[in-house]
Design a protein around this motif. Structure first.
Motif, PDB file in Angstrom:
ATOM      1  N   ASP A  86      58.997 -98.195 -17.875  1.00 46.10           N
ATOM      2  CA  ASP A  86      59.824 -97.852 -16.710  1.00 46.10           C
ATOM      3  C   ASP A  86      60.118 -96.358 -16.613  1.00 46.10           C
ATOM      4  OD1 ASP A  86      60.049-100.525 -15.779  1.00 46.10           O
ATOM      5  OD2 ASP A  86      61.589-100.926 -17.288  1.00 46.10           O
ATOM      6  N   ILE A  87      59.146 -95.534 -16.950  1.00 42.97           N
ATOM      7  CA  ILE A  87      59.290 -94.088 -16.792  1.00 42.97           C
ATOM      8  C   ILE A  87      58.744 -93.714 -15.422  1.00 42.97           C
ATOM      9  CG2 ILE A  87      58.592 -91.822 -17.668  1.00 42.97           C
ATOM     10  CD1 ILE A  87      58.432 -93.100 -20.453  1.00 42.97           C
ATOM     11  N   PRO A  88      59.576 -93.136 -14.559  1.00 47.72           N
ATOM     12  CA  PRO A  88      59.125 -92.813 -13.204  1.00 47.72           C
ATOM     13  C   PRO A  88      57.925 -91.860 -13.208  1.00 47.72           C
ATOM     14  CG  PRO A  88      61.506 -92.691 -13.345  1.00 47.72           C
ATOM     15  CD  PRO A  88      61.006 -92.836 -14.752  1.00 47.72           C
ATOM     16  N   ARG A  89      57.098 -91.991 -12.159  1.00 41.42           N
ATOM     17  CA  ARG A  89      55.856 -91.229 -12.088  1.00 41.42           C
ATOM     18  C   ARG A  89      55.672 -90.667 -10.671  1.00 41.42           C
ATOM     19  NH1 ARG A  89      56.017 -95.875 -14.073  1.00 41.42           N
ATOM     20  NH2 ARG A  89      55.291 -96.878 -12.151  1.00 41.42           N
ATOM     21  N   ALA A  90      55.191 -89.438 -10.609  1.00 39.81           N
ATOM     22  CA  ALA A  90      54.916 -88.809  -9.321  1.00 39.81           C
ATOM     23  C   ALA A  90      53.588 -88.069  -9.386  1.00 39.81           C
ATOM     24  CB  ALA A  90      56.032 -87.833  -8.944  1.00 39.81           C
ATOM     25  N   VAL A  91      53.014 -87.845  -8.214  1.00 39.41           N
ATOM     26  CA  VAL A  91      51.840 -86.992  -8.071  1.00 39.41           C
ATOM     27  C   VAL A  91      52.284 -85.691  -7.414  1.00 39.41           C
ATOM     28  CG1 VAL A  91      49.598 -86.708  -6.941  1.00 39.41           C
ATOM     29  CG2 VAL A  91      50.260 -88.943  -7.846  1.00 39.41           C
ATOM     30  N   ALA A  92      51.769 -84.569  -7.917  1.00 39.92           N
ATOM     31  CA  ALA A  92      52.007 -83.260  -7.304  1.00 39.92           C
ATOM     32  C   ALA A  92      50.644 -82.585  -7.157  1.00 39.92           C
ATOM     33  CB  ALA A  92      52.940 -82.422  -8.163  1.00 39.92           C
ATOM     34  N   THR A  93      50.087 -82.614  -5.964  1.00 38.60           N
ATOM     35  CA  THR A  93      48.706 -82.189  -5.770  1.00 38.60           C
ATOM     36  C   THR A  93      48.564 -81.129  -4.690  1.00 38.60           C
ATOM     37  OG1 THR A  93      46.483 -82.933  -5.155  1.00 38.60           O
ATOM     38  CG2 THR A  93      48.316 -84.158  -4.206  1.00 38.60           C
ATOM     39  N   SER A  94      47.604 -80.225  -4.895  1.00 39.35           N
ATOM     40  CA  SER A  94      47.285 -79.214  -3.889  1.00 39.35           C
ATOM     41  C   SER A  94      46.509 -79.804  -2.714  1.00 39.35           C
ATOM     42  CB  SER A  94      46.460 -78.091  -4.515  1.00 39.35           C
ATOM     43  OG  SER A  94      47.229 -77.365  -5.448  1.00 39.35           O
ATOM     44  N   VAL A 119      56.283 -91.573  -6.130  1.00 38.15           N
ATOM     45  CA  VAL A 119      56.342 -90.449  -5.198  1.00 38.15           C
ATOM     46  C   VAL A 119      54.989 -89.742  -5.198  1.00 38.15           C
ATOM     47  CG1 VAL A 119      57.327 -88.136  -4.894  1.00 38.15           C
ATOM     48  CG2 VAL A 119      58.831 -90.061  -5.409  1.00 38.15           C
ATOM     49  N   VAL A 120      54.546 -89.311  -4.016  1.00 36.24           N
ATOM     50  CA  VAL A 120      53.359 -88.458  -3.898  1.00 36.24           C
ATOM     51  C   VAL A 120      53.760 -87.217  -3.102  1.00 36.24           C
ATOM     52  CG1 VAL A 120      51.017 -88.202  -3.004  1.00 36.24           C
ATOM     53  CG2 VAL A 120      51.749 -90.396  -3.997  1.00 36.24           C
ATOM     54  N   VAL A 121      53.649 -86.061  -3.722  1.00 36.70           N
ATOM     55  CA  VAL A 121      53.964 -84.795  -3.068  1.00 36.70           C
ATOM     56  C   VAL A 121      52.675 -83.981  -2.982  1.00 36.70           C
ATOM     57  CG1 VAL A 121      55.336 -82.681  -3.161  1.00 36.70           C
ATOM     58  CG2 VAL A 121      56.319 -84.825  -3.971  1.00 36.70           C
ATOM     59  N   THR A 122      52.413 -83.410  -1.814  1.00 38.08           N
ATOM     60  CA  THR A 122      51.184 -82.656  -1.587  1.00 38.08           C
ATOM     61  C   THR A 122      51.518 -81.268  -1.052  1.00 38.08           C
ATOM     62  OG1 THR A 122      50.771 -83.150   0.739  1.00 38.08           O
ATOM     63  CG2 THR A 122      50.209 -84.877  -0.865  1.00 38.08           C
ATOM     64  N   SER A 123      50.494 -80.445  -0.908  1.00 39.86           N
ATOM     65  CA  SER A 123      50.714 -79.108  -0.359  1.00 39.86           C
ATOM     66  C   SER A 123      51.135 -79.164   1.106  1.00 39.86           C
ATOM     67  CB  SER A 123      49.464 -78.245  -0.531  1.00 39.86           C
ATOM     68  OG  SER A 123      48.355 -78.830   0.099  1.00 39.86           O
ATOM     69  N   SER A 124      50.972 -80.323   1.760  1.00 41.11           N
ATOM     70  CA  SER A 124      51.466 -80.484   3.129  1.00 41.11           C
ATOM     71  C   SER A 124      52.992 -80.491   3.175  1.00 41.11           C
ATOM     72  CB  SER A 124      50.946 -81.795   3.733  1.00 41.11           C
ATOM     73  OG  SER A 124      49.541 -81.840   3.756  1.00 41.11           O
ATOM     74  N   ASP A 125      53.633 -80.717   2.032  1.00 45.85           N
ATOM     75  CA  ASP A 125      55.080 -80.914   1.989  1.00 45.85           C
ATOM     76  C   ASP A 125      55.862 -79.665   1.609  1.00 45.85           C
ATOM     77  OD1 ASP A 125      54.771 -83.740   2.468  1.00 45.85           O
ATOM     78  OD2 ASP A 125      54.139 -83.938   0.383  1.00 45.85           O
ATOM     79  N   VAL A 126      55.179 -78.581   1.266  1.00 44.43           N
ATOM     80  CA  VAL A 126      55.873 -77.382   0.779  1.00 44.43           C
ATOM     81  C   VAL A 126      55.349 -76.142   1.488  1.00 44.43           C
ATOM     82  CG1 VAL A 126      56.380 -78.364  -1.496  1.00 44.43           C
ATOM     83  CG2 VAL A 126      54.229 -77.129  -1.131  1.00 44.43           C
ATOM     84  N   ALA A 127      56.173 -75.099   1.489  1.00 45.01           N
ATOM     85  CA  ALA A 127      55.773 -73.840   2.110  1.00 45.01           C
ATOM     86  C   ALA A 127      54.811 -73.058   1.229  1.00 45.01           C
ATOM     87  CB  ALA A 127      57.015 -72.996   2.414  1.00 45.01           C
ATOM     88  N   HIS A 128      54.972 -73.204  -0.079  1.00 46.16           N
ATOM     89  CA  HIS A 128      54.173 -72.410  -1.018  1.00 46.16           C
ATOM     90  C   HIS A 128      53.501 -73.348  -2.020  1.00 46.16           C
ATOM     91  CE1 HIS A 128      56.170 -68.930   0.646  1.00 46.16           C
ATOM     92  NE2 HIS A 128      57.338 -69.493   0.397  1.00 46.16           N
ATOM     93  N   PRO A 129      52.163 -73.474  -1.975  1.00 42.61           N
ATOM     94  CA  PRO A 129      51.447 -74.364  -2.900  1.00 42.61           C
ATOM     95  C   PRO A 129      51.323 -73.736  -4.285  1.00 42.61           C
ATOM     96  CG  PRO A 129      49.883 -73.235  -1.490  1.00 42.61           C
ATOM     97  CD  PRO A 129      51.241 -72.822  -1.011  1.00 42.61           C
TER      98      PRO A 129
END
Length: 225
Positions: free
Chosen positions: A109-117, A138-148
């Motif tokens: 039960d350790i939470p997992r996320a993706v952080a991808t360019s 959670v999936v976070v991509t470069s579409s979600d941030v101002a600075h990749p």
């Protein structure tokens, strides 16, 4: 080779890069860049493409503009995109050890996320086609941030979406840009190099460098027994 330092704690969450770490896609990407450049008759040496590993589109464009004109860059991106989509539609091979590591984290039960360019919706398509999407909260991509990457924004946003402090998160990366992003976010980072290996400047960051995801798995085990 010197021993890898033990992890200082059981992480509250583990955040994964995607390309080159979980999915064996960087070789396909480089092949598509190279093929597209050859078809368009662009004077770019094959060794150049390694410089794009781990970078977002804007940084890739900036590097390409040092060699070719803006119109040529746009044509190259378009052709490379078409080639890549055709080759990845059915899914790409997974890196050794990724499924076992994700299953271990899910069992505990350790939470997992993706952080991808990679930008959306391509990131989610690739994760789904490779059978990995269901493992992540959670999936976070470069579409979600101002600075990749190499900026820390992607990792900071992933931690925030998981509701965890960055200092209590473990980040897994293959590329120099990704490692700089994770370390800049204040996370404990493990690098599993794929095509680009760390130079002395990167090693000076003091992060852990292992040979495979199996080795990363082994670093977590003492905290899970």
């Amino acid at each position: 080779m010197s021993a890898i330092a033990a992890l200082p704690f059981l992480p509250d969450a583990v955040i994964f890069d995607m390309d080159g770490l979980m999915i064996d896609s960087e070789r396909v990407s480089i092949a598509c860049w190279s093929q597209a450049a050859q078809e368009l008759g662009l004077p770019i040496e094959d060794g150049f493409w390694l410089r794009l590993v781990g970078l977002g589109d804007r940084d890739c464009e900036r590097l390409l503009l040092q060699h070719i004109e803006a119109g040529q860059v746009a044509a190259l991106f378009a052709r490379c995109h078409d080639l890549y989509e055709a080759r990845t539609h059915a899914g790409l091979p997974l890196r050794p050890g990724i499924l076992e590591l994700l299953q271990l984290l899910r069992e505990h039960d350790i939470p997992r996320a993706v952080a991808t360019s990679t930008r959306q919706p391509r990131a989610s398509r690739k994760l789904a086609a490779s059978g990995l999407l269901a493992f992540f909260d959670v999936v976070v991509t470069s579409s979600d941030v101002a600075h990749p990457k190499p900026a820390p924004d992607i990792y900071l946003l992933a931690a925030r979406k998981l509701g965890k402090e960055p200092a209590r998160c473990l980040a897994l990366e293959d590329s120099p840009a990704g490692i700089r992003a994770a370390v800049g976010a204040g996370m404990t980072a493990i690098q599993v190099p794929d095509l680009v290996h760390p130079d002395e400047d990167l090693r000076a960051l003091g992060h852990r460098i292992v040979g495979s995801l199996v080795d990363a798995h082994a670093l977590l085990l003492p905290h899970l027994r």
